[in-house]
Write a protein that holds these residues in place. Structure first.
Motif, mmCIF file in Angstrom:
data_model
loop_
_atom_site.group_PDB
_atom_site.id
_atom_site.type_symbol
_atom_site.label_atom_id
_atom_site.label_comp_id
_atom_site.label_asym_id
_atom_site.label_seq_id
_atom_site.Cartn_x
_atom_site.Cartn_y
_atom_site.Cartn_z
ATOM 1 N N ASP A 30 0.717 -1.175 -0.073
ATOM 2 C CA ASP A 30 -0.086 -0.101 -0.033
ATOM 3 C C ASP A 30 0.856 1.222 0.184
ATOM 4 O OD1 ASP A 30 -2.294 -1.589 0.051
ATOM 5 O OD2 ASP A 30 -2.583 -1.652 2.263
ATOM 6 N N GLN A 31 1.790 1.370 0.859
ATOM 7 C CA GLN A 31 2.664 2.390 1.158
ATOM 8 C C GLN A 31 3.561 2.791 -0.467
ATOM 9 O OE1 GLN A 31 5.132 3.119 4.365
ATOM 10 N NE2 GLN A 31 6.207 4.624 3.497
ATOM 11 N N PHE A 32 3.911 1.341 -1.051
ATOM 12 C CA PHE A 32 4.602 1.416 -2.301
ATOM 13 C C PHE A 32 3.812 2.021 -3.394
ATOM 14 C CE2 PHE A 32 5.950 -0.369 -6.420
ATOM 15 C CZ PHE A 32 7.321 -0.294 -6.525
ATOM 16 N N LEU A 33 2.527 1.676 -3.324
ATOM 17 C CA LEU A 33 1.413 2.076 -4.133
ATOM 18 C C LEU A 33 1.347 3.744 -4.416
ATOM 19 C CD1 LEU A 33 -0.751 1.687 -6.545
ATOM 20 C CD2 LEU A 33 -2.296 1.468 -4.650
ATOM 21 N N VAL A 34 1.325 4.233 -2.918
ATOM 22 C CA VAL A 34 1.141 5.554 -2.677
ATOM 23 C C VAL A 34 2.670 6.438 -3.298
ATOM 24 C CG1 VAL A 34 1.081 7.710 -0.711
ATOM 25 C CG2 VAL A 34 -0.441 5.474 -0.694
ATOM 26 N N GLU A 35 3.777 5.723 -2.709
ATOM 27 C CA GLU A 35 4.842 6.326 -3.351
ATOM 28 C C GLU A 35 5.010 6.410 -4.817
ATOM 29 O OE1 GLU A 35 7.936 3.944 -1.679
ATOM 30 O OE2 GLU A 35 7.569 4.876 0.478
ATOM 31 N N GLN A 36 4.358 5.513 -5.692
ATOM 32 C CA GLN A 36 4.265 5.464 -6.989
ATOM 33 C C GLN A 36 3.520 6.562 -7.616
ATOM 34 O OE1 GLN A 36 6.128 3.345 -9.487
ATOM 35 N NE2 GLN A 36 7.026 3.158 -7.134
ATOM 36 N N ARG A 53 -6.193 13.693 -3.421
ATOM 37 C CA ARG A 53 -7.319 13.312 -2.844
ATOM 38 C C ARG A 53 -7.986 12.612 -3.743
ATOM 39 N NH1 ARG A 53 -6.580 18.163 -0.281
ATOM 40 N NH2 ARG A 53 -6.021 17.896 1.654
ATOM 41 N N HIS A 54 -8.228 12.791 -5.202
ATOM 42 C CA HIS A 54 -9.048 12.100 -6.141
ATOM 43 C C HIS A 54 -8.280 10.941 -6.578
ATOM 44 C CE1 HIS A 54 -6.309 14.498 -8.350
ATOM 45 N NE2 HIS A 54 -6.482 13.638 -9.519
ATOM 46 N N LEU A 55 -7.068 10.739 -6.243
ATOM 47 C CA LEU A 55 -6.213 9.302 -6.704
ATOM 48 C C LEU A 55 -6.268 8.430 -5.945
ATOM 49 C CD1 LEU A 55 -3.083 11.223 -8.321
ATOM 50 C CD2 LEU A 55 -5.128 10.180 -9.634
ATOM 51 N N LEU A 56 -6.368 8.590 -4.695
ATOM 52 C CA LEU A 56 -6.091 7.611 -3.477
ATOM 53 C C LEU A 56 -7.309 7.199 -2.800
ATOM 54 C CD1 LEU A 56 -2.869 9.080 -1.925
ATOM 55 C CD2 LEU A 56 -3.197 7.252 -3.836
ATOM 56 N N PRO A 57 -7.428 5.822 -2.526
ATOM 57 C CA PRO A 57 -8.588 5.728 -1.583
ATOM 58 C C PRO A 57 -8.388 6.137 -0.211
ATOM 59 C CG PRO A 57 -7.170 3.853 -1.910
ATOM 60 C CD PRO A 57 -6.567 4.949 -2.910
ATOM 61 N N GLU A 58 -9.368 6.500 0.639
ATOM 62 C CA GLU A 58 -9.397 6.636 1.987
ATOM 63 C C GLU A 58 -8.140 6.319 2.539
ATOM 64 O OE1 GLU A 58 -10.030 9.226 4.845
ATOM 65 O OE2 GLU A 58 -11.540 9.224 3.019
ATOM 66 N N MET A 59 -7.700 4.923 2.726
ATOM 67 C CA MET A 59 -6.541 4.471 3.552
ATOM 68 C C MET A 59 -5.215 5.001 3.031
ATOM 69 S SD MET A 59 -5.539 3.122 6.261
ATOM 70 C CE MET A 59 -6.807 2.581 7.100
ATOM 71 N N GLY A 60 -5.317 5.022 1.638
ATOM 72 C CA GLY A 60 -4.140 5.483 0.893
ATOM 73 C C GLY A 60 -3.700 6.779 1.376
ATOM 74 N N ARG A 61 -4.767 7.590 1.577
ATOM 75 C CA ARG A 61 -4.376 9.017 2.044
ATOM 76 C C ARG A 61 -3.527 8.987 3.428
ATOM 77 N NH1 ARG A 61 -10.415 11.127 1.206
ATOM 78 N NH2 ARG A 61 -10.599 10.217 -1.034
ATOM 79 N N PHE A 63 -1.176 7.222 4.185
ATOM 80 C CA PHE A 63 0.101 6.887 3.826
ATOM 81 C C PHE A 63 0.739 7.908 3.184
ATOM 82 C CE2 PHE A 63 -1.302 2.286 3.732
ATOM 83 C CZ PHE A 63 -0.134 1.969 4.725
ATOM 84 N N LEU A 64 0.329 8.927 2.818
ATOM 85 C CA LEU A 64 0.768 10.190 1.761
ATOM 86 C C LEU A 64 1.677 10.758 2.441
ATOM 87 C CD1 LEU A 64 0.776 11.539 -0.535
ATOM 88 C CD2 LEU A 64 -1.124 13.144 0.254
ATOM 89 N N GLY A 65 1.555 11.388 3.869
ATOM 90 C CA GLY A 65 2.633 11.947 4.730
ATOM 91 C C GLY A 65 3.702 11.094 4.736
ATOM 92 N N ALA A 66 3.662 9.575 5.074
ATOM 93 C CA ALA A 66 4.953 8.911 5.343
ATOM 94 C C ALA A 66 5.570 8.568 3.897
ATOM 95 C CB ALA A 66 4.400 7.693 5.725
ATOM 96 N N ALA A 67 4.840 8.559 2.675
ATOM 97 C CA ALA A 67 5.404 8.476 1.607
ATOM 98 C C ALA A 67 6.295 9.544 0.935
ATOM 99 C CB ALA A 67 4.333 8.117 0.429
ATOM 100 N N ILE A 68 5.638 10.765 1.399
ATOM 101 C CA ILE A 68 6.359 12.110 1.008
ATOM 102 C C ILE A 68 7.655 12.212 2.043
ATOM 103 C CG2 ILE A 68 6.238 14.633 1.341
ATOM 104 C CD1 ILE A 68 3.527 14.380 0.191
#
Length: 121
Positions: A30-36, A53-61, A63-68
């Motif tokens: 999941d985190q890899f997907l967000v990083e991609q 916001r429009h690209l990621l499902p709720e749980m993916g959001r 991970f966004l801070g961690a991915a960044i």
């Protein structure tokens, strides 16, 4: 002397801890997907959290801070020094950092695109 938490504060804290555990318990895929997603959007230019916001499902959001943070720590993205207001109404226009890909990340993206074209041919 430390102040004791009220019952409401203890429950709010427990809920926050549970949400953080849920995010941490998600698979590394999941985190890899967000990083991609961050790298894909970054190839088009500067970006902020608003762009996902429009690209990621709720749980993916979650991970966004961690991915960044991971991409920044790995030298793949850099802060532009600019900020934009959040477009999420509940944040009341909280400032969001604007990021861009580094030359290293752009080279990796170019290599991947070349490899995909070669595999398709």
């Amino acid at each position: 002397m430390t102040r004791r938490l009220t019952v409401a504060e203890r429950h709010a804290s427990a809920t926050k801890d549970l949400l953080l555990e849920e995010i941490a318990d998600q698979s590394s895929w999941d985190q890899f997907l967000v990083e991609q997603a961050v790298l894909a959007v970054g190839r088009k230019g500067e970006f902020s959290a608003n762009d996902f916001r429009h690209l990621l499902p709720e749980m993916g959001r979650g991970f966004l801070g961690a991915a960044i943070s991971a991409l920044h720590g790995g030298g793949l993205i850099r802060h532009t020094g600019r900020y934009v207001p959040s477009d999420l109404a509940s944040t009341n226009g909280h400032r969001l950092s604007v990021w861009e890909l580094t030359d290293r990340a752009l080279a990796i993206a170019a290599d991947r695109a070349t490899a995909r074209r070669a595999a398709a041919a």
